[in-house]
Design a protein around this motif. Structure first.
Motif, PDB file in Angstrom:
ATOM      1  N   VAL A   8       0.849  -1.149   0.049  1.00 16.17           N
ATOM      2  CA  VAL A   8       0.138  -0.095  -0.045  1.00 16.17           C
ATOM      3  C   VAL A   8       0.870   1.163   0.093  1.00 16.17           C
ATOM      4  O   VAL A   8       1.918   1.422   0.861  1.00 16.17           O
ATOM      5  CB  VAL A   8      -0.867  -0.104   1.251  1.00 16.17           C
ATOM      6  CG1 VAL A   8      -1.669   1.204   1.387  1.00 16.17           C
ATOM      7  CG2 VAL A   8      -1.855  -1.021   1.354  1.00 16.17           C
ATOM      8  N   LEU A  10       1.118   4.600   1.269  1.00 15.64           N
ATOM      9  CA  LEU A  10       0.407   5.523   2.254  1.00 15.64           C
ATOM     10  C   LEU A  10       1.197   6.866   2.177  1.00 15.64           C
ATOM     11  O   LEU A  10       2.241   7.260   2.088  1.00 15.64           O
ATOM     12  CB  LEU A  10       1.121   5.218   3.561  1.00 15.64           C
ATOM     13  CG  LEU A  10       0.821   6.017   4.696  1.00 15.64           C
ATOM     14  CD1 LEU A  10      -1.167   6.152   4.797  1.00 15.64           C
ATOM     15  CD2 LEU A  10       1.022   5.627   6.079  1.00 15.64           C
ATOM     16  N   CYS A  37       3.995  -1.010   3.915  1.00 14.43           N
ATOM     17  CA  CYS A  37       3.857   0.318   3.623  1.00 14.43           C
ATOM     18  C   CYS A  37       4.995   1.094   2.833  1.00 14.43           C
ATOM     19  O   CYS A  37       6.063   0.892   3.192  1.00 14.43           O
ATOM     20  CB  CYS A  37       3.671   0.949   4.906  1.00 14.43           C
ATOM     21  SG  CYS A  37       3.260   2.714   5.054  1.00 14.43           S
ATOM     22  N   ALA A  58      -3.342   4.671   0.078  1.00 15.28           N
ATOM     23  CA  ALA A  58      -4.198   5.450   1.273  1.00 15.28           C
ATOM     24  C   ALA A  58      -3.588   6.680   1.550  1.00 15.28           C
ATOM     25  O   ALA A  58      -2.411   6.938   1.622  1.00 15.28           O
ATOM     26  CB  ALA A  58      -3.739   4.381   2.454  1.00 15.28           C
ATOM     27  N   ALA A  85      -7.962   4.312  -0.497  1.00 14.84           N
ATOM     28  CA  ALA A  85      -8.470   4.224   0.645  1.00 14.84           C
ATOM     29  C   ALA A  85      -8.271   5.595   1.647  1.00 14.84           C
ATOM     30  O   ALA A  85      -7.257   6.161   1.591  1.00 14.84           O
ATOM     31  CB  ALA A  85      -7.671   2.865   1.392  1.00 14.84           C
ATOM     32  N   LEU A  87      -8.078   7.482   5.218  1.00 16.66           N
ATOM     33  CA  LEU A  87      -7.892   7.690   6.784  1.00 16.66           C
ATOM     34  C   LEU A  87      -7.941   9.014   6.947  1.00 16.66           C
ATOM     35  O   LEU A  87      -7.067   9.754   7.200  1.00 16.66           O
ATOM     36  CB  LEU A  87      -6.369   7.077   7.033  1.00 16.66           C
ATOM     37  CG  LEU A  87      -6.194   5.339   6.616  1.00 16.66           C
ATOM     38  CD1 LEU A  87      -4.699   5.105   6.862  1.00 16.66           C
ATOM     39  CD2 LEU A  87      -7.206   4.491   7.207  1.00 16.66           C
ATOM     40  N   ILE A 109      -8.424   0.441   8.728  1.00 17.18           N
ATOM     41  CA  ILE A 109      -7.383  -0.597   8.221  1.00 17.18           C
ATOM     42  C   ILE A 109      -7.812  -1.809   8.466  1.00 17.18           C
ATOM     43  O   ILE A 109      -7.651  -2.778   7.569  1.00 17.18           O
ATOM     44  CB  ILE A 109      -5.957  -0.212   8.945  1.00 17.18           C
ATOM     45  CG1 ILE A 109      -5.570   1.339   8.413  1.00 17.18           C
ATOM     46  CG2 ILE A 109      -5.052  -1.218   8.524  1.00 17.18           C
ATOM     47  CD1 ILE A 109      -4.496   1.567   9.279  1.00 17.18           C
ATOM     48  N   TRP A 112      -9.837  -3.426   5.203  1.00 18.47           N
ATOM     49  CA  TRP A 112      -9.078  -3.336   3.900  1.00 18.47           C
ATOM     50  C   TRP A 112      -9.472  -4.645   3.102  1.00 18.47           C
ATOM     51  O   TRP A 112      -9.098  -4.797   2.096  1.00 18.47           O
ATOM     52  CB  TRP A 112      -7.915  -2.559   3.871  1.00 18.47           C
ATOM     53  CG  TRP A 112      -7.733  -1.245   4.340  1.00 18.47           C
ATOM     54  CD1 TRP A 112      -8.907  -0.589   4.286  1.00 18.47           C
ATOM     55  CD2 TRP A 112      -6.463  -0.530   4.271  1.00 18.47           C
ATOM     56  NE1 TRP A 112      -8.235   0.808   4.648  1.00 18.47           N
ATOM     57  CE2 TRP A 112      -6.943   0.865   4.571  1.00 18.47           C
ATOM     58  CE3 TRP A 112      -5.214  -0.898   4.321  1.00 18.47           C
ATOM     59  CZ2 TRP A 112      -6.028   1.959   4.566  1.00 18.47           C
ATOM     60  CZ3 TRP A 112      -4.432   0.214   4.671  1.00 18.47           C
ATOM     61  CH2 TRP A 112      -4.678   1.670   4.545  1.00 18.47           C
TER      62      TRP A 112
END
Length: 306
Positions: A8, A10, A37, A58, A85, A87, A109, A112
């Motif tokens: 992912v 981030l 990540c 994300a 995604a 957050l 999270i 997901w």
């Protein structure tokens, strides 16, 4: 592919939500749920060197961080397109709230691996120096004036999001009382409305500004804008609505939005905003606005769908 192999990207705004979540904490939670990540701060080139095996992007931060990332995707012609995604831990979180996405990072999270994809439209406006794009709303009158007012207000004593909202609502009330009505001609899918207005908003999501839900049923993936027009004759309605919100009475917005895909608008005034960006370089505007349907995909929790 095993869960532990899922990568992912981030993108993290370290200052959003008063730094509530650190890089270390978010990465730790992701690792606990089996995600690798690829971390980058939102003030860097967030889409640089994305690996082909990246599952999704994300975005940890508020509405501004989300918009910045999406505009970067668009500028690269969606070369690095992945499901997004969210957050959310900004101040208003209007985008995430409109999608029913919870503010609990750990909870988000954890979902997901079992999610739904929700399509997300992007608005395109022609008639400025260059094409402009928006994911929240584009509008004239009250709200760009509010943005300008808040940009010129000393907020050093503001310590919490609640205080920030209180200030914004108080300033908005002042503006509603005094804002001069402007001649507006707006054509929505061939139907033209002419009136003196204090606000015209082309909404892609349901909320605007200090978390005001101006369009109860707005769906950012349905292929339609929700157009909210507040005429001079509606000034008192608008004032009472904001007074109720400021008092904690969250009543439905009293003016019904109009659904539309193709919008032409002539606004004989100078106050325009595109998402959170203020435009003050014209005395009057003539814009053509269209919807880029399902251009993006956003991850939503199945349990949080409206």
């Amino acid at each position: 592919m095993k869960k532990a192999d899922k990568l992912v990207r981030l993108i993290h705004n370290t200052g959003a939500g008063e730094g509530k979540y650190s890089k270390t904490e978010i990465v730790k939670i992701m690792n606990q749920h089996g995600y690798k990540c690829s971390y980058v701060s939102s003030d860097k080139k967030s889409l640089k060197d994305i690996k082909p095996e990246t599952q999704f992007i994300a975005i940890a931060g508020g509405d501004g961080t989300i918009r910045k990332t999406i505009m970067s995707l668009l500028s690269k012609k969606l070369k690095f397109k992945r499901p997004i995604a969210l957050l959310p831990f900004g101040t208003a979180n209007n985008i995430a709230t409109s999608l029913g996405i919870h503010e609990d990072v750990r909870r988000n999270i954890s979902t997901w691996d079992n999610y739904n994809i929700r399509n997300f439209d992007v608005g395109q406006a022609l008639g400025l120096d260059k094409a402009a794009y928006f994911i929240e709303s584009l509008g004239f009158g009250l709200f760009p004036k509010l943005i300008e007012t808040l940009e010129n207000t000393d907020t050093t004593d503001i310590e919490t999001p609640e205080e920030e909202f209180e200030l914004a609502l108080a300033e908005l009330l002042k503006i509603i009382k005094s804002y001069p009505a402007v001649k507006c001609e707006i054509t929505i899918d061939g139907n033209t409305i002419k009136k003196n207005c204090i606000m015209a908003e082309i909404m892609n999501i349901s909320r605007l500004g200090p978390n005001l839900k101006l369009s109860e049923k707005a769906d950012p993936g349905d292929g339609y804008f929700d157009v909210v027009i507040v005429g001079e004759e509606d000034r008192t309605l608008m004032e009472k609505y904001v007074e109720n919100i400021a008092s904690g009475n969250y009543l439905p917005f009293p003016i019904e939005p109009i659904l539309g895909k193709e919008i032409d608008i002539k606004w004989k005034g100078e106050d325009l905003h595109i998402d959170d960006e203020l435009k003050t370089d014209h005395k009057k505007y003539k814009l053509s606005i269209s919807i880029l349907h399902s251009l993006l995909e956003v991850i939503v929790n199945k349990d949080d769908l409206d």
